[in-house]
Design an enzyme around this catalytic site. Sequence first.
Site, PDB file in Angstrom:
ATOM      1  N   ILE A  18       0.829  -1.205   0.000  1.00 16.68           N
ATOM      2  CA  ILE A  18       0.000   0.000   0.000  1.00 16.68           C
ATOM      3  C   ILE A  18       0.863   1.255   0.000  1.00 16.68           C
ATOM      4  O   ILE A  18       0.586   2.223  -0.718  1.00 16.68           O
ATOM      5  CB  ILE A  18      -0.952  -0.004   1.212  1.00 16.68           C
ATOM      6  CG1 ILE A  18      -1.955  -1.161   1.089  1.00 16.68           C
ATOM      7  CG2 ILE A  18      -1.683   1.320   1.334  1.00 16.68           C
ATOM      8  CD1 ILE A  18      -2.798  -1.380   2.330  1.00 16.68           C
ATOM      9  N   SER A  38      12.933   0.015   6.514  1.00 16.64           N
ATOM     10  CA  SER A  38      14.049  -0.464   7.328  1.00 16.64           C
ATOM     11  C   SER A  38      15.174  -1.112   6.535  1.00 16.64           C
ATOM     12  O   SER A  38      16.283  -1.255   7.040  1.00 16.64           O
ATOM     13  CB  SER A  38      13.539  -1.472   8.367  1.00 16.64           C
ATOM     14  OG  SER A  38      12.949  -2.591   7.727  1.00 16.64           O
ATOM     15  N   ASN A  39      14.896  -1.502   5.289  1.00 19.56           N
ATOM     16  CA  ASN A  39      15.884  -2.234   4.495  1.00 19.56           C
ATOM     17  C   ASN A  39      16.458  -1.321   3.408  1.00 19.56           C
ATOM     18  O   ASN A  39      15.745  -0.941   2.481  1.00 19.56           O
ATOM     19  CB  ASN A  39      15.231  -3.461   3.858  1.00 19.56           C
ATOM     20  CG  ASN A  39      16.212  -4.355   3.144  1.00 19.56           C
ATOM     21  OD1 ASN A  39      16.969  -3.904   2.289  1.00 19.56           O
ATOM     22  ND2 ASN A  39      16.206  -5.636   3.457  1.00 19.56           N
ATOM     23  N   ARG A  42      15.947  -2.499  -0.246  1.00 18.21           N
ATOM     24  CA  ARG A  42      14.572  -2.356  -0.721  1.00 18.21           C
ATOM     25  C   ARG A  42      14.230  -0.896  -0.973  1.00 18.21           C
ATOM     26  O   ARG A  42      13.482  -0.576  -1.902  1.00 18.21           O
ATOM     27  CB  ARG A  42      13.603  -2.969   0.287  1.00 18.21           C
ATOM     28  CG  ARG A  42      13.700  -4.480   0.382  1.00 18.21           C
ATOM     29  CD  ARG A  42      12.689  -5.044   1.346  1.00 18.21           C
ATOM     30  NE  ARG A  42      11.326  -4.795   0.905  1.00 18.21           N
ATOM     31  CZ  ARG A  42      10.248  -5.129   1.605  1.00 18.21           C
ATOM     32  NH1 ARG A  42      10.374  -5.716   2.788  1.00 18.21           N
ATOM     33  NH2 ARG A  42       9.038  -4.887   1.137  1.00 18.21           N
ATOM     34  N   ASP A  67      14.859   2.158  10.896  1.00 14.79           N
ATOM     35  CA  ASP A  67      14.451   0.916  11.560  1.00 14.79           C
ATOM     36  C   ASP A  67      13.702   1.278  12.835  1.00 14.79           C
ATOM     37  O   ASP A  67      14.304   1.715  13.829  1.00 14.79           O
ATOM     38  CB  ASP A  67      15.680   0.062  11.880  1.00 14.79           C
ATOM     39  CG  ASP A  67      15.306  -1.287  12.470  1.00 14.79           C
ATOM     40  OD1 ASP A  67      14.106  -1.539  12.711  1.00 14.79           O
ATOM     41  OD2 ASP A  67      16.221  -2.107  12.691  1.00 14.79           O
ATOM     42  N   LYS A 137       3.886  13.261  18.426  1.00 17.63           N
ATOM     43  CA  LYS A 137       4.688  14.093  19.326  1.00 17.63           C
ATOM     44  C   LYS A 137       5.609  15.030  18.540  1.00 17.63           C
ATOM     45  O   LYS A 137       5.772  16.205  18.901  1.00 17.63           O
ATOM     46  CB  LYS A 137       5.516  13.202  20.248  1.00 17.63           C
ATOM     47  CG  LYS A 137       6.505  13.961  21.123  1.00 17.63           C
ATOM     48  CD  LYS A 137       7.377  13.023  21.938  1.00 17.63           C
ATOM     49  CE  LYS A 137       8.409  13.806  22.739  1.00 17.63           C
ATOM     50  NZ  LYS A 137       9.264  12.928  23.582  1.00 17.63           N
ATOM     51  N   SER A 155      -4.646   1.254   9.741  1.00 19.42           N
ATOM     52  CA  SER A 155      -5.024   0.184  10.671  1.00 19.42           C
ATOM     53  C   SER A 155      -5.645  -0.948   9.859  1.00 19.42           C
ATOM     54  O   SER A 155      -5.085  -1.375   8.861  1.00 19.42           O
ATOM     55  CB  SER A 155      -5.974   0.718  11.744  1.00 19.42           C
ATOM     56  OG  SER A 155      -6.241  -0.270  12.710  1.00 19.42           O
ATOM     57  N   THR A 202      -0.767  -7.862  -1.453  1.00 20.03           N
ATOM     58  CA  THR A 202       0.562  -7.263  -1.331  1.00 20.03           C
ATOM     59  C   THR A 202       1.598  -8.361  -1.113  1.00 20.03           C
ATOM     60  O   THR A 202       1.258  -9.540  -0.993  1.00 20.03           O
ATOM     61  CB  THR A 202       0.631  -6.279  -0.139  1.00 20.03           C
ATOM     62  OG1 THR A 202       0.578  -7.025   1.087  1.00 20.03           O
ATOM     63  CG2 THR A 202      -0.511  -5.267  -0.183  1.00 20.03           C
TER      64      THR A 202
END
Length: 258
Positions: A18, A38-39, A42, A67, A137, A155, A202
């Site tokens: 998505i 994180s990768n 990718r 990460d 925050k 969500s 996905t």
Amino acid sequence: MPSISGQTLLVIGGTSGIGFGVAKLALSEGMRVAIASSNPERVAKAVERLKESSPDGTTMVHGYTVDLSQPDMESRLQKLLIDVTATYGGDDSPELLDHLVFTAGGPIEHRPTSDIDLEFIHKCGQVRFAAPLLIGKLASQFFKPHWKSSITFTSGKVAEKPLPLYTVFAAYAAGLSGATRNLALDLKPIRVNQVNPGAVITELWGKGAEDRIEAAARKALLGKLGTPEETAEAYIYLMRDTTATGVFINNSGGELLL
């Protein structure tokens, strides 16, 4: 509806599924897009794919590695936001963001309630629940203080419809819905919304998932599952509609009716 062309968007979780769909559609709308995941490999591949999809992509898309599974997640989020705003405005005068879309989360581990422990509870909520709160925050430091600006979380239907083995994720999904509404109050005029997709085709389905996808489609109300491209439209709408805040879009293909 107002144009979003020329506005800046950060998609956290934008290398696949998505999130990648949102980034690709945003580029087609003329937005300047940053993606983060994180990768690093990718991220690099996703940036190249996005550049190939857009004639202007060479100057309008950037990639970052973050990460969020680590204990120092807040400082990592802050560094990401510093880096992204500096890219668009320079170190001396960073350009504040217009929009952020959060689709990060990774695969869901199903576990019977009898097997839940505190470590599992913390692990499930680190990215899906704690990260959105910390984005809230930090938002006032890195977003333009205007009703054109928006943050959109992700969500799922489990926030409204319980599923076996999803107790911990259902708790976080419901909690994120409450947080989205409250952040819409706390961060005004920045708008805060949420998309609750149903089953979407996905990479999270894994390799060789064709049979499982077909079986799920047969059970679906519409006889089909969603695609990242279809689901991405909801996020673009929430960026465009400058009256939408504290809003939830349930584009679940009628799954809540079954």
